[in-house]
Design a protein around this motif. Structure first.
Motif, mmCIF file in Angstrom:
data_model
loop_
_atom_site.group_PDB
_atom_site.id
_atom_site.type_symbol
_atom_site.label_atom_id
_atom_site.label_comp_id
_atom_site.label_asym_id
_atom_site.label_seq_id
_atom_site.Cartn_x
_atom_site.Cartn_y
_atom_site.Cartn_z
ATOM 1 N N MET A 296 0.855 -1.089 0.043
ATOM 2 C CA MET A 296 0.021 -0.089 0.075
ATOM 3 C C MET A 296 0.962 1.129 0.100
ATOM 4 N N THR A 297 0.306 2.072 -0.878
ATOM 5 C CA THR A 297 1.205 3.376 -0.816
ATOM 6 C C THR A 297 0.264 4.609 -1.199
ATOM 7 N N ARG A 298 0.658 5.847 -0.639
ATOM 8 C CA ARG A 298 -0.024 7.135 -0.940
ATOM 9 C C ARG A 298 0.726 7.712 -1.831
ATOM 10 N N LEU A 299 0.025 8.242 -2.895
ATOM 11 C CA LEU A 299 0.895 9.039 -4.033
ATOM 12 C C LEU A 299 -0.154 10.211 -4.257
ATOM 13 N N ARG A 300 0.568 11.397 -4.390
ATOM 14 C CA ARG A 300 0.097 12.715 -4.786
ATOM 15 C C ARG A 300 -0.319 12.518 -6.170
ATOM 16 N N GLN A 301 -0.966 13.502 -6.681
ATOM 17 C CA GLN A 301 -1.339 13.567 -8.155
ATOM 18 C C GLN A 301 -0.120 13.745 -9.173
ATOM 19 N N PRO A 302 1.118 14.310 -9.021
ATOM 20 C CA PRO A 302 2.046 14.071 -9.899
ATOM 21 C C PRO A 302 2.753 12.826 -9.766
ATOM 22 N N GLN A 303 2.993 11.864 -8.983
ATOM 23 C CA GLN A 303 3.231 10.506 -8.834
ATOM 24 C C GLN A 303 2.193 9.658 -9.616
ATOM 25 N N ARG A 304 1.068 9.934 -9.275
ATOM 26 C CA ARG A 304 -0.156 9.172 -10.073
ATOM 27 C C ARG A 304 -0.241 9.309 -11.591
ATOM 28 N N GLN A 305 0.203 10.570 -12.034
ATOM 29 C CA GLN A 305 0.291 10.988 -13.522
ATOM 30 C C GLN A 305 1.540 10.120 -13.960
ATOM 31 N N VAL A 306 2.496 10.032 -13.340
ATOM 32 C CA VAL A 306 3.735 9.075 -13.912
ATOM 33 C C VAL A 306 3.115 7.814 -14.248
ATOM 34 N N LEU A 307 2.461 7.300 -13.162
ATOM 35 C CA LEU A 307 1.754 5.944 -13.378
ATOM 36 C C LEU A 307 0.942 5.784 -14.369
ATOM 37 N N THR B 101 0.675 7.592 -17.038
ATOM 38 C CA THR B 101 1.184 7.527 -18.365
ATOM 39 C C THR B 101 1.742 6.282 -18.718
ATOM 40 N N LEU B 102 2.565 5.849 -18.001
ATOM 41 C CA LEU B 102 2.950 4.284 -18.244
ATOM 42 C C LEU B 102 1.714 3.429 -18.621
ATOM 43 N N VAL B 103 0.529 3.468 -18.022
ATOM 44 C CA VAL B 103 -0.434 2.607 -18.337
ATOM 45 C C VAL B 103 -1.189 2.931 -19.765
ATOM 46 N N ASP B 104 -1.128 4.300 -19.811
ATOM 47 C CA ASP B 104 -1.936 4.858 -21.103
ATOM 48 C C ASP B 104 -0.814 4.607 -22.219
ATOM 49 N N ALA B 105 0.642 4.612 -22.008
ATOM 50 C CA ALA B 105 1.431 4.143 -23.096
ATOM 51 C C ALA B 105 1.583 2.659 -23.253
ATOM 52 N N GLY B 106 0.627 1.813 -22.614
ATOM 53 C CA GLY B 106 0.862 0.375 -22.812
ATOM 54 C C GLY B 106 1.981 -0.094 -22.175
ATOM 55 N N VAL B 107 2.793 0.414 -21.396
ATOM 56 C CA VAL B 107 3.976 -0.023 -20.579
ATOM 57 C C VAL B 107 3.594 -0.847 -19.452
ATOM 58 N N ALA B 108 2.432 -0.519 -19.064
ATOM 59 C CA ALA B 108 1.993 -1.343 -17.851
ATOM 60 C C ALA B 108 0.510 -1.503 -18.005
ATOM 61 N N ARG B 109 -0.087 -2.691 -17.283
ATOM 62 C CA ARG B 109 -1.682 -2.824 -17.351
ATOM 63 C C ARG B 109 -2.463 -2.054 -16.458
ATOM 64 N N SER B 110 -1.632 -1.568 -15.307
ATOM 65 C CA SER B 110 -2.390 -0.970 -14.266
ATOM 66 C C SER B 110 -1.254 -0.208 -13.437
ATOM 67 N N ARG B 111 -1.834 0.824 -12.662
ATOM 68 C CA ARG B 111 -1.105 1.308 -11.915
ATOM 69 C C ARG B 111 0.015 0.599 -11.071
ATOM 70 N N ALA B 112 -0.635 -0.540 -10.496
ATOM 71 C CA ALA B 112 0.279 -1.410 -9.718
ATOM 72 C C ALA B 112 1.321 -2.083 -10.550
ATOM 73 N N ASP B 113 0.907 -2.368 -11.842
ATOM 74 C CA ASP B 113 2.075 -2.985 -12.832
ATOM 75 C C ASP B 113 3.052 -1.646 -12.998
ATOM 76 N N ALA B 114 2.465 -0.355 -13.068
ATOM 77 C CA ALA B 114 3.707 0.658 -13.422
ATOM 78 C C ALA B 114 4.354 0.844 -12.555
ATOM 79 N N LEU B 115 3.871 0.820 -10.947
ATOM 80 C CA LEU B 115 4.722 1.120 -9.831
ATOM 81 C C LEU B 115 5.717 -0.128 -9.809
ATOM 82 N N ALA B 116 5.397 -1.270 -10.038
ATOM 83 C CA ALA B 116 6.310 -2.482 -10.121
ATOM 84 C C ALA B 116 7.292 -2.266 -11.023
#
Length: 171
Positions: free
Chosen positions: A109-120, A122-137
């Motif tokens: 579990m982690t708490r992220l502010r909007q700038p960090q969530r936007q990074v995740l 972006t990775l999801v939208d670009a197809g690098v990751a399937r979800s925020r959890a995958d993007a964080l991993a």
């Protein structure tokens, strides 16, 4: 934090417990709060005519080892899990081929502010990751890959601190 002494005890136990014919060199043992990962080094295969053939032979040997040793690995894991109160996972390394068998993927579990969530996102939208959890991993793996020396130095320093704490007075 795992102390050097605790890690050495676990390595020693596995060194004495693992069959010698399972490895060409001592097993790699890594430990965290949840899991002990035992990676065995198996003899390499004869080189094939192509790299793909060699890699296929290594994968086949890893699969055969997994099936042939299943019952004995389960028995060893049960002993270790009872002794160290951690899940035991297994892996093998054959030449350049490394394979981990069933191992933990612990939720974090982690708490992220909007700038960090936007990074995740972006990775999801670009197809690098399937979800925020995958993007964080993915981000964690990237940091570990590029900062390996720094992380190793930090872990060593933390181990020294833990060792000093164990030598201090008790309450």
């Amino acid at each position: 934090m795992i102390t050097n002494e605790a890690l050495e005890r676990v390595r020693g136990w596995f060194s004495g417990r693992l069959p010698q014919d399972w490895q060409t060199e001592p097993a790699d043992i890594s430990i965290d709060r949840d899991e002990i990962v035992v990676t065995l080094h198996l003899p390499d295969v004869e080189p094939g005519q192509t790299e793909a053939e060699t890699e296929g032979a290594r994968a086949g040997r890893a699969s055969a080892f997994r099936e042939d040793t299943r019952e004995q690995r389960i028995a060893i894991a049960r002993e270790a899990q009872h002794r160290y109160e951690r899940t035991v996972s297994w892996g093998v390394r054959i030449g350049e081929h490394e394979e981990l068998y069933t191992h933990l993927a612990s939720p974090t579990m982690t708490r992220l502010r909007q700038p960090q969530r936007q990074v995740l996102d972006t990775l999801v939208d670009a197809g690098v990751a399937r979800s925020r959890a995958d993007a964080l991993a993915w981000c964690v793996r990237l940091v570990a890959q590029h900062e390996d020396d720094w992380l190793a130095e930090l872990r060593e320093a933390m181990t020294h601190v833990a060792d000093v704490r164990t030598k201090g007075p008790t309450a």
